[in-house]
Design a protein around this motif. Structure first.
Motif, PDB file in Angstrom:
ATOM      1  N   LYS A   5       0.814  -1.219   0.000  1.00  0.00           N
ATOM      2  CA  LYS A   5       0.000   0.000   0.000  1.00  0.00           C
ATOM      3  C   LYS A   5       0.843   1.263   0.000  1.00  0.00           C
ATOM      4  CE  LYS A   5      -3.973  -2.083   2.285  1.00  0.00           C
ATOM      5  NZ  LYS A   5      -4.813  -2.126   3.485  1.00  0.00           N
ATOM      6  N   THR A   6       2.086   1.181   0.476  1.00  0.00           N
ATOM      7  CA  THR A   6       2.942   2.368   0.524  1.00  0.00           C
ATOM      8  C   THR A   6       3.514   2.722  -0.850  1.00  0.00           C
ATOM      9  OG1 THR A   6       4.964   1.139   1.075  1.00  0.00           O
ATOM     10  CG2 THR A   6       3.565   1.849   2.911  1.00  0.00           C
ATOM     11  N   TYR A   7       3.279   1.870  -1.843  1.00  0.00           N
ATOM     12  CA  TYR A   7       3.767   2.109  -3.207  1.00  0.00           C
ATOM     13  C   TYR A   7       2.618   2.522  -4.121  1.00  0.00           C
ATOM     14  CZ  TYR A   7       8.053  -0.131  -1.632  1.00  0.00           C
ATOM     15  OH  TYR A   7       9.203  -0.442  -0.954  1.00  0.00           O
ATOM     16  N   ASP A   8       1.753   3.407  -3.620  1.00  0.00           N
ATOM     17  CA  ASP A   8       0.565   3.824  -4.361  1.00  0.00           C
ATOM     18  C   ASP A   8       0.730   5.140  -5.114  1.00  0.00           C
ATOM     19  OD1 ASP A   8       0.663   5.586  -2.251  1.00  0.00           O
ATOM     20  OD2 ASP A   8      -1.412   5.228  -1.606  1.00  0.00           O
ATOM     21  N   GLY A   9       1.914   5.712  -5.088  1.00  0.00           N
ATOM     22  CA  GLY A   9       2.167   6.974  -5.784  1.00  0.00           C
ATOM     23  C   GLY A   9       2.091   8.187  -4.889  1.00  0.00           C
ATOM     24  N   LEU A  62      -6.210   4.078  -8.837  1.00  0.00           N
ATOM     25  CA  LEU A  62      -6.741   3.373  -7.668  1.00  0.00           C
ATOM     26  C   LEU A  62      -6.194   1.957  -7.554  1.00  0.00           C
ATOM     27  CD1 LEU A  62     -10.302   2.001  -8.168  1.00  0.00           C
ATOM     28  CD2 LEU A  62      -9.075   3.051 -10.035  1.00  0.00           C
ATOM     29  N   LEU A  63      -5.553   1.433  -8.610  1.00  0.00           N
ATOM     30  CA  LEU A  63      -4.983   0.081  -8.560  1.00  0.00           C
ATOM     31  C   LEU A  63      -3.597   0.057  -7.932  1.00  0.00           C
ATOM     32  CD1 LEU A  63      -5.920  -1.196 -12.138  1.00  0.00           C
ATOM     33  CD2 LEU A  63      -7.250  -1.350 -10.033  1.00  0.00           C
ATOM     34  N   SER A  64      -2.904   1.179  -7.963  1.00  0.00           N
ATOM     35  CA  SER A  64      -1.542   1.228  -7.443  1.00  0.00           C
ATOM     36  C   SER A  64      -1.509   0.959  -5.951  1.00  0.00           C
ATOM     37  CB  SER A  64      -0.907   2.589  -7.736  1.00  0.00           C
ATOM     38  OG  SER A  64      -0.746   2.738  -9.124  1.00  0.00           O
ATOM     39  N   GLY A  65      -0.538   0.154  -5.556  1.00  0.00           N
ATOM     40  CA  GLY A  65      -0.375  -0.187  -4.152  1.00  0.00           C
ATOM     41  C   GLY A  65      -1.318  -1.290  -3.690  1.00  0.00           C
ATOM     42  N   LYS A  66      -1.955  -1.977  -4.649  1.00  0.00           N
ATOM     43  CA  LYS A  66      -2.918  -3.023  -4.283  1.00  0.00           C
ATOM     44  C   LYS A  66      -2.735  -4.251  -5.162  1.00  0.00           C
ATOM     45  CE  LYS A  66      -6.430   0.371  -3.025  1.00  0.00           C
ATOM     46  NZ  LYS A  66      -5.747   1.577  -3.442  1.00  0.00           N
ATOM     47  N   ASP A  67      -3.335  -5.358  -4.727  1.00  0.00           N
ATOM     48  CA  ASP A  67      -3.463  -6.531  -5.587  1.00  0.00           C
ATOM     49  C   ASP A  67      -4.718  -6.288  -6.413  1.00  0.00           C
ATOM     50  OD1 ASP A  67      -3.985  -9.009  -6.818  1.00  0.00           O
ATOM     51  OD2 ASP A  67      -3.047 -10.100  -5.171  1.00  0.00           O
ATOM     52  N   ALA A  68      -4.544  -6.039  -7.695  1.00  0.00           N
ATOM     53  CA  ALA A  68      -5.642  -5.656  -8.585  1.00  0.00           C
ATOM     54  C   ALA A  68      -6.257  -6.844  -9.316  1.00  0.00           C
ATOM     55  CB  ALA A  68      -5.132  -4.624  -9.591  1.00  0.00           C
TER      56      ALA A  68
END
Length: 173
Positions: free
Chosen positions: A19-23, A56-62
């Motif tokens: 989650k910390t790699y979400d931009g 909204l996909l960044s930092g998540k398992d999409a």
């Protein structure tokens, strides 16, 4: 001026760390996971960055979002257990696209949220009862005979009849 976002190798990371790699931090790369594999999508910041259409996909398992093409909040997770064959095929296409376009930098650490099967059910061959174990203490969960053919964990064996042959997947004589 932005820092150089060279692909890094993270190895196995927890979803919380992903989650910390979400931009939100310009010094960290943009990461997205698909089927537990983490990809660096920083080269497509205009799509996956905070203001991008897929940000909204960044930092998540999409995985679920990409398989279903549903951008609902409840689908922003990696749960693919209830997907249809068509959705799984769609997800595989997305996975292949990501593999060919982006660098794989790690995997999501599996969390053992469910107890092992041996911790839930133990079988006692002597009296053929099924017992449930919670926190190391047995809890009686044996079924009675009235509960049906699988009572107490037994599976009824059907004896073959004289002309009991199976053809293909669905014809029986």
């Amino acid at each position: 001026m932005e820092a150089s976002l060279e692909p890094l190798q993270l190895g196995e990371i927890a979803e919380e760390e992903l989650k910390t790699y979400d931009g939100s931090d310009p010094n960290k790369p943009l990461l997205i996971a698909i089927k537990g594999q983490v990809f660096d999508v920083s080269s497509s910041k205009r799509f996956y960055g905070p203001n991008g259409p897929y940000g909204l996909l960044s930092g998540k398992d999409a995985s679920r979002v990409l398989a279903t093409m549903s951008f609902e909040e409840m689908d922003l997770n990696g749960d693919i257990s209830s997907l249809s064959l068509l959705e799984l095929d769609n997800l595989n296409d997305w996975e292949n696209t990501f593999k060919s376009k982006y660098v794989r930098v790690g995997t999501i650490k599996k969390i053992d949220s469910l107890p092992a099967v041996r911790d839930i059910l133990t079988y006692d061959d002597d009296d053929d009862d099924t017992k449930r174990v919670e926190d190391g203490r047995p809890v009686n969960a044996a079924k009675s005979v009235e509960d049906g053919p699988t009572a107490a964990g037994r599976v009824e064996q059907r004896q073959p009849k004289e002309r009991d042959y199976w053809f293909g997947c669905c014809l029986r004589l």
